[in-house]
Structures are given as C-alpha cells and as structure tokens.
Scaffold this motif. Structure first.
Motif, PDB file in Angstrom:
ATOM      1  N   PHE A 295       0.809  -1.227   0.000  1.00 21.56           N
ATOM      2  CA  PHE A 295       0.000   0.000   0.000  1.00 21.56           C
ATOM      3  C   PHE A 295       0.835   1.266   0.000  1.00 21.56           C
ATOM      4  N   THR A 296       2.116   1.145   0.333  1.00 24.38           N
ATOM      5  CA  THR A 296       2.933   2.353   0.406  1.00 24.38           C
ATOM      6  C   THR A 296       3.874   2.448  -0.793  1.00 24.38           C
ATOM      7  N   VAL A 297       3.613   1.639  -1.805  1.00 22.58           N
ATOM      8  CA  VAL A 297       4.423   1.698  -3.018  1.00 22.58           C
ATOM      9  C   VAL A 297       3.523   2.189  -4.138  1.00 22.58           C
ATOM     10  N   LYS A 298       3.989   3.162  -4.893  1.00 22.67           N
ATOM     11  CA  LYS A 298       3.180   3.652  -6.010  1.00 22.67           C
ATOM     12  C   LYS A 298       3.165   2.601  -7.101  1.00 22.67           C
ATOM     13  N   LYS A 299       1.974   2.188  -7.506  1.00 25.11           N
ATOM     14  CA  LYS A 299       1.911   1.083  -8.454  1.00 25.11           C
ATOM     15  C   LYS A 299       1.891   1.598  -9.882  1.00 25.11           C
TER      16      LYS A 299
END
Lengths: 287, 205, 256, 207
Positions: free
Chosen positions: D153-157
C-alpha cells in the motif's frame, strides 16, 4: 410491449431459482442415478495414515463444530471413528466449542451400536468443552488431565477410565482428527500443537474452508484434508463402512449443474441485453 | 487508573508471557502456565456477559412493548427455562438433550441450509462476464463446480483434473500470500497493542 | 537464551517492533514517513452517503462479527467514524447493528463522537446503534429485518464475517440497497465480491482505515506491514532461485 | 409417512424455517427466538458443568488453590460494564485477555503462518526432465509473489509494479472463483440432508 425471453433471463426473481433448486433436490433424491465415485488422493492418504497406526494408539477427535455443520462433516467423522474402532485404536475427544461435547455424543450414538464390544472409558471418551480456545490447547500440551480439570463431559472423573493410560500430554496421541469449521480450528491447532510438537493431523473440513487451508497441506503441515460430504463419501467407500454420504453425491452433481445452468442463462440474458441496448444491465458489481 | 491501569496490565501480562515462552529459562517456565490458567478462568467466568446483554436487549423490547415484543418475551422465557432445566437435570438429562437434538438441531441445520438457495441466486446474478476479472472468476468457478462432483468425471476425466489443478496451484498460491500477509498484519497489531499504541478498545468513555 | 525454533521469530519481531516505534515517533514529530497510495472503494463510501441523502433513507453500517482481539474490528471502526461524520454533515441517518457485546459500547462511542465532531451532536440517535445478538444467524436475521423496515439506501459491511456474509449481502440486494463490503475473512470474500457493488479485498481494509484515519500508530503499522510483505517477497524469490540451483540454505534457515 | 412424533416435530421445524425463503414471517420469528434461546442456554449449562463448577468445587472449594481467586476477581470486574460509573473497571479483564492474546500472536504465528509458508514456496524453477512440475512451480512462486505485491500500500503502483500487481489480482480472482464453487458443494450437502429427512424419514418416499 412484449418482453423477450432473453431479457427476462437477465433478471429472474430469485424465488423461481429457489423453487427450481428444491425441485431438483426432490427429483434426484427420489431417483438416484448412482454416478461413479472415485476415491481421491486426500482421502486415500488419510485412510492409509490411520490404517498404519499401531493397535492401541490414541486418536484425538477435535470436535470443534456445531449442529449447523453436522450434516456436512458427520459422515466423514463417523467413517473415521468406525475405522478407528475396527483398528482397535482409542478415540478421545475434546472441544474448544461449547457444542463440541454434544457433537461427540452424537458421533458415539452413531458408532457404538455397530461395535457392541467397545466401551465408553475403555475405547472411546468424550471430554467435552473447555473454555480458553488456543490457550486451552496450549494447556493440553503441558498437562492434559489437569487441563480438562480431571473430568469428562458428564462430570465423571477420568482417572477411573483405562483409556487415559499413557496420556499425559496431547503430544502422546498418535493422530489428531480436527473436525473444524471456524475459530478456534485448524490454524489454532497448527500453531499451538501440531507445528511446534510435530503431531500429525488430518482435518475434516466443510468445503468453504478447504481452499483457505490448502496452503498448510501443500507445506506439509497437515497430513490430509477430508473435504465435506464428498470426503465423507470417499471415506465410506474406501473403508467399507457404508453410510449416508454416498447417497448425496448425485444431488451434489445435479445441484451444481443447476447452478451452472442458471449462471450460463444469466450470462446469455446479460449479453443479449447488452447487445440490444448497447449498455450494461443487471445488478452492478466491480468484480 | 482508568486508562493507564489497563494499559499497564496489558503490557505486563503480554511481556511476561512472551519472555517466559521465548526464553529457555526454568524459572520463567511456570509463569506462562499460570497465565494460561488465569486466562482460561477469566474467559470461562465472563460468559454471562452475553446472557445479560441478551436479557437486556430483549427485556427492554418487552417493557417498551415495541413491535414484535412477543418474540422477545418468548426468547427470554425459553432461555431461562432451558438454563434451569439443564442446571437442575444435568448435561445428560433426557429433556435437555431431546430439546437440543430434536428442536435446536433441525432449526439450525435448516437455517444453514438456506445458504444453498442464497448461493444459487447470488451466483446467477453476480457471475456475469462483465470484464476480464469477472470472466476469470466465472470460468474458474464453473470448472471447479463441475470438476469436484461425480458428474465431472462422468463427462470427462479432464474436468476433475483441471479443477484439482486450479485448487492445488493458483489457489494455493493466492491463499498462501493472503495468509502470509495476514500473519504480518496480526503481528503488527499485536506489537501495537503490547507497546500501548492501540487503545481504541477503551474508547467507550 | 532464546528457545530453539524461536530465534528467527524473536529477531524479526524485535526488528518490526523497533521499526514501528521509530516510524510512529517520526510521524508524531511531523517528519516524513512513507504514505499510503492505493485505496480502493473510498469514493464509493461517499457515493453511498450521497445516495442515502438524496433518497432521504438511512445508511446501514455493519461492523462485522469480530471482537476486540480481532484486527478487522479495528479496521472497521475508523471507517465507521468516517461514514458517520459524512452522515452527520448531510443530516442522514446511520444505523449500526452490532453483534458482539464488547464491541457495542465502542461502536456507540465512535458514532456519537463522529456526530459531535461534525457539530451535530444533537441529531445523534442512541437507538440507532443497536446491539442485536451474539449468535450469527440471529444477528443476521435482525439486520435483514431492519433493512426491510427502514428501506436503507446503502449497506456497508466492514470487518470480520462468517457464514452469514452471503445472507446479509443477498438480503441487501433484495432490498435494493447499494452495497460496499470489506473483509479480511478470506473464505467470505468471494460472496461479497459476487453480491456487492464494491468490495475491499483482505488487507485493503487495513489500508483504508489507515488512510481515513491517518494517525501515526495506524499509518506506521501499515508501513511495517508492507515491509514485512516485502521481506516475504524477497524470501520467496531468493529461495526459489537458490532452490533452482539445488541450494537449500535459506529454506533450512527458516526453521531456526 | 412417519409415525414418530419427533420426526413430525423435526419436519414442522424444517418447513417453518424454510418459509423465510419466501419472506420473513411470524413462524420463522418464533423459531428464531427458540434457537437463539436454546443455543445460548446450552452454552451456559455446558460451561457450568464442564468448567465453572469443577473449578469452584475442586480448586477453590477444597481451599488448596487460593491463588485462583485472582483470575476470578478479574473476571468479576467484567460485570461492572453494566454500571455507568464503574464501567472502566471492565477494561482490566479485557486488557489482560488482550495482553495474553497479543503474546500468543507474537510467540506462535510467525513461524507456521509466514516462515513455513515462505519456505514451502522456495521451489526449484527448473525441474530437469519434468516440464509439468516446472510449470507448476512457476505458477506457485509467481502467484505468491504477485499477490504479496498486490497488497503493497505504500508503493506507487506504476510500470512493472502495476503489471505484477495486476497478475496478483488475477490470481485472487481464480482463487475466489474456486472458493465460491467449492463452497456451493458444501452448502448443497447441508440442504441435501434436510431434504432427505423430509422426503425419506418424514414422508417415507424413495426408500
């Protein structure tokens, strides 16, 4: 305006589906087809694991379910119980669910008449429910008689029963049969008993829990999963103890077929409407 | 004492337990066993909370004569009647087990079995190939539905094989990742509790 | 000394604990920590409130069947807070049927405080946060009863659910309510996916609650969870590569 | 038709419960009150005989384990939740239960649920001479990795992360489809037993 049959297919009243399902049940129960059943790998593994236990070994039945689940799980539990009796194993049950003691009583009522020479307290025992969930399971690994307070489901002292001989901690049992439907259930047994102490476990599960439990089977933390009524039917077949599960296999087939047909009809209706209106219809969802 | 006390108890009991389980120290070993015992006693003796709440909710409905109060009254009468029957007669008493086996069991099993019908209508309504995701769900579902029953092998032995494969490989992979994530999630929550960061269980001021 | 078989657990958890405390204290001091990007279904929550406001009928928020030891309950409460605040703002009724005695007072407090925070403390109705029953089916039947009587515009199901999930979702559908669900009870996700308009899958509910309620402890917790999952990913890939070359050092180490 | 009174009662209860499928009705509500009351009452009685009574009689009664008083008092505090003024006292037993609960999670979960699962995924990506096993191992490793990625959730996809996470979502859809289908199987078996009871035991048809 005339509504096309295809349009209707997209939005049948659910009560028509209910009625059709009920009809299929009635027809199939009254006219069994007897489709062939093969024993799957899982049930074969479970059967062989019990077959290979030496006479006199203790098998722990974790009856962690309630009456609502009895229909799905009892056939397998009964067949395994009978198999244990036939192999002269000792069956002891305990439960983290308040209804567990009553469930074991039901199992005994089914099994005992077929084995008139087997005795309560000698060949099988019902320890019943104790509170605490996984904490109680932990206590079973420290001192089993103390964890159950020294009494069985009916309040009688267990020290008088010969079946308890050699059972100090739950690690002493040769096999755990986990009849599990929720929490506490298989994960708690794995975390507290089977994984840290290497006690083999076979679980009898309702179909809804099977996929969720598969990773533990694939990783070798479980010996086998006997799944649902189908698992019960297969166990009846392989062990030779005929029961009620076999008769259910046809109904399962035709009910699944019924649902698949409705799904296909629904999709026909859906695509027909989409084609006609150029827009989507039916209940929305984001699948 | 209203907030700090409980948090302190939470931290102390948790840390004591962890230390006594993780350390290979004979001095600490009995601590965990004692805490286990206490836990079981607390759980075993707070069970009346549920019964009190049930009595409160239903009793209030009866007193207020709210719509359908008859059912609430019936519930209370049967609840206490059954408890008295059990306490006086014991677990093995015939009336007590009869009511459980012949009244409760059929109702409970039947309620549970209505799910077959709900599931049928949900499948019919929801399994529409609206987009790629839905189509995948639909195909996997149909293969497993047919492959796991005797009819599947009667049609073609390939269908049960396909169903088994779906369950044994892609499903195991998906479920395993969910389980690993859930394990981490549970551990982080436990860490937050034991460090006193999570206190929303006390927000009922 | 650490007991055999506990070493890796001990090391990893100590590391996670330290990471959590560092992140939380950084966040509290206003320093930068990783932010949450991916949030599904949040616009849908607003849409549900909007729909209820338009129709003049209430919203139903079901906080699941988990108790206070269940992480999912903690994920549901901030969402309840968020929805209740929106409802208070738009003067829309919110009904919260609870099924766990210990959760009930907490849900009541969350809803009440949300109304007060929106400056609408007076319009909070105590009887709208209702304890129904601890028994799943009675709880579910109670909820469907309310749904039919009150003609709710939207049903929001958040938290832990058991076999009653489909029963709730299907009855909501029958009542014509818009439905948003979020659960980490894996075995029930398919039914929500099938029967609801929007579904938050598994751990997405934890992210949603941390996003809606960006408080250092929840956000920090979510970042540590992500790091844990990244560790899992690294272990799996590295282990598979090693296994391909017949090396199982890493696999053996996992049992320490 | 059966002439056993209990079979008749069972049949009436079954049909009465099924009536909810048509719509909510008084018969169903009576049965609902019955089952809630009996189930709750049953657990009170079982808990008393299986646990509470022996604890009081055998441990406290004989006076040899007075320490048991401590958890009993802690449990008693729970009942203060019904008092407006002293409700906060009920937090103590809850805090204790949550402390031990958290300790269980921290001492028992990581290994079987995470480490052993990761270990079981460390599969060789090339099995010499067995193409099928190679494919299956790839399916499992790729699935676990991509689903884990889906839940970051804390990684930009963006870019490859997005693509990988998309694969994860497809895995989830397959798993949920399979899970849904498998569940149908189980629920059908429960209904089947009720119908068998009605048709065979009650009406005496088809045996």
């Amino acid at each position: 305006m005339e509504v096309s049959i295809f349009t209707k297919l997209d939005s049948l009243d659910r009560r028509w589906i209910f009625a059709f399902q009920a009809l299929v049940f009635c027809i199939v129960i009254l006219n069994p087809v007897g489709l062939a059943l093969n024993v799957g790998d899982q049930v074969r593994t479970a059967f062989e694991a019990i077959e290979s236990l030496p006479e006199g070994s203790i098998v722990w039945f974790a009856t962690d379910y309630q009456a609502a689940n009895a229909a799905e799980l009892e056939p397998a539990a009964i067949a395994i119980f009978k198999h244990c009796m036939q192999k002269n194993l000792r069956v002891i049950s305990g439960s983290t669910w308040p209804e567990g003691g009553a469930m074991m009583s039901r199992l005994i009522n089914y099994v005992a008449p077929e084995f008139p020479d087997k005795e309560y307290g000698v060949d099988y025992l019902n320890l019943g429910y104790r509170p605490g969930g996984q904490v109680w399971l932990q206590q079973l690994t420290d001192d089993l008689p103390a964890a159950v307070g020294g009494i069985d489901h009916f309040g009688d002292p267990i020290s008088a029963y010969p079946i308890m001989e050699g059972l100090e901690v739950i690690q002493d049992v040769a096999m755990i049969i986990g009849i599990h439907v929720g929490t506490p259930g298989t994960p708690e047994y794995i975390r507290v008993i089977t994984d840290p102490h290497n006690v083999p476990m076979i679980t009898v599960l309702p179909a809804v829990s099977v996929a969720v439990t598969m990773p533990y089977l694939a990783s070798g933390q479980l010996v086998s999963i006997v799944a649902s009524l189908r698992g019960g039917a297969e166990y009846e077949l392989i062990s030779g103890f005929s029961g009620t599960a076999m008769t259910g296999m046809d109904s399962q087939s035709f009910m699944n077929l019924t649902i698949v047909i409705f799904v296909i009809l629904g999709n026909i209706g859906f695509f027909y409407n989409k084609y006609k209106e150029g827009s989507s219809g039916g209940g929305g969802d984001n699948v | 004492m209203k907030r700090e006390g409980p948090i302190a108890l939470l931290m102390i009991s948790g840390v004591l337990y962890i230390v006594s389980v993780m350390l290979a120290s004979p001095v600490m070993e009995p601590v965990a066993a004692t805490l286990d015992d206490w836990y079981k006693i607390v759980v075993g003796f707070i069970n009346l909370v549920g019964i009190i709440s049930l009595t409160q909710v239903n009793g209030r409905a009866v007193l207020r004569k709210s719509s359908g109060w008859f059912y609430n009254a019936l519930l209370i009468v049967v609840l206490y009647g059954y408890i008295i029957l059990g306490l006086v007669g014991g677990v093995g008493n015939v009336a007590f087990t009869r009511i459980y086996d012949n009244i409760l069991t059929p109702i409970l099993m039947t309620i549970f079995s209505t799910l077959t019908f709900w599931i049928g209508s949900a499948a019919y309504r929801a399994f529409r190939a609206k987009n790629l995701d839905a189509a995948i769900l639909l195909v996997a579902g149909i293969v497993v539905m047919i492959g796991r029953v005797t009819l599947g092998s009667a049609i073609s032995p390939a269908i049960p094989k396909a169903a088994e494969w779906i369950l044994n490989f892609p499903t195991v992979a998906g479920m395993r990742a969910i389980e690993m994530g859930a394990a981490i999630g549970g551990i982080v929550l436990a860490l937050r509790m034991i460090t006193g960061l999570e206190r929303s269980f006390m927000s009922n001021d | 000394m650490i007991k055999e078989g506990m070493l890796l657990t001990f090391i990893l958890e100590v590391l996670m604990g330290i990471a959590l405390l560092v992140l939380v204290s950084r966040a509290r001091a206003g320093k930068k920590i990783p932010v949450i990007h991916e949030i599904a279904g949040l616009t849908a929550l607003q849409e549900a409130v909007g729909r209820a406001t338009e129709m003049g009928t209430p919203i139903m928020f079901v906080p699941g069947k988990g108790d206070l030891a269940d992480a999912q309950t903690y994920a549901a409460l901030p969402v309840l807070d968020y929805v209740a605040k929106s409802c208070a703002e738009y003067d829309t009724r919110i009904i919260v049927p609870t099924g766990v005695a210990v959760v009930h007072p907490v849900a009541d407090a969350v809803t009440r405080q949300a109304f007060q925070a929106a400056g609408k403390g007076d319009s909070y109705r105590e009887t709208d946060v209702r304890f129904i029953n601890e028994q799943n089916w009675a709880w579910a039947a109670g909820i469907t009863g309310i749904m039919e009587r009150e003609k709710v515009a939207a049903q929001i199901l958040f938290g832990a659910f058991w076999a009653e999930s489909l029963f709730l979702a299907e009855s909501g559908n029958r009542a014509g309510a818009m439905q948003i669900a979020g659960t980490a009870s894996t075995s029930q996700i398919p039914f929500f996916v099938a029967a609801c308009d929007y579904t938050l899958i598994g751990q997405e509910i934890f992210a949603a609650s941390a996003y809606l309620n960006p408080e250092p402890s929840t956000t920090g917790g979510l970042v540590v969870q992500d790091w844990g999952k990244m560790l899992g990913l690294a272990l799996v890939i590295l282990g598979a590569i090693l296994a391909t070359f017949g090396n199982n050092t890493l696999a053996e180490f996992m049992l320490k | 038709m059966s002439n056993d009174i209990w079979v008749w009662i069972g049949a009436i209860l079954t049909l009465g419960t099924y009536s909810v499928l048509y719509k909510d009705n008084p018969v169903y509500r009576v049965l609902e009150a019955l089952f809630v009351a009996i189930l709750a009452g049953h657990s009170v009685v079982i808990n008393w005989f299986n646990f509470q009574k022996p604890t009081i009689v055998n441990r406290l009664g004989e006076g040899k384990e007075l320490i048991v008083v401590i958890p009993l008092l802690l449990a008693a505090l729970m009942y203060f939740r019904y008092s407006r003024k002293f409700a906060w006292l009920a937090r103590y037993p809850m805090a204790f239960l949550m402390g031990i609960g958290a300790a269980y999670v921290l001492t028992k979960n990581l290994k079987p649920m995470f480490l052993t699962q990761a270990r079981a995924t460390m599969l060789p990506l090339w099995v010499p001479g067995d193409f099928g096993a190679t494919i299956n191992n790839w399916v499992v490793v790729l699935g676990v990795a991509s689903v884990l990625t889906y839940f970051f959730f804390t990684v930009k996809k963006t870019g490859p992360v997005h693509g990988f996470s998309r694969i994860g979502r497809i895995y989830l859809m397959i798993a949920f489809g399979a899970l849904f289908a498998d569940t149908v199987l189980g629920r059908v078996s429960v209904t089947l037993v009720r119908f068998q009871f009605l048709l065979n035991d009650w009406l005496g048809l088809g045996i």
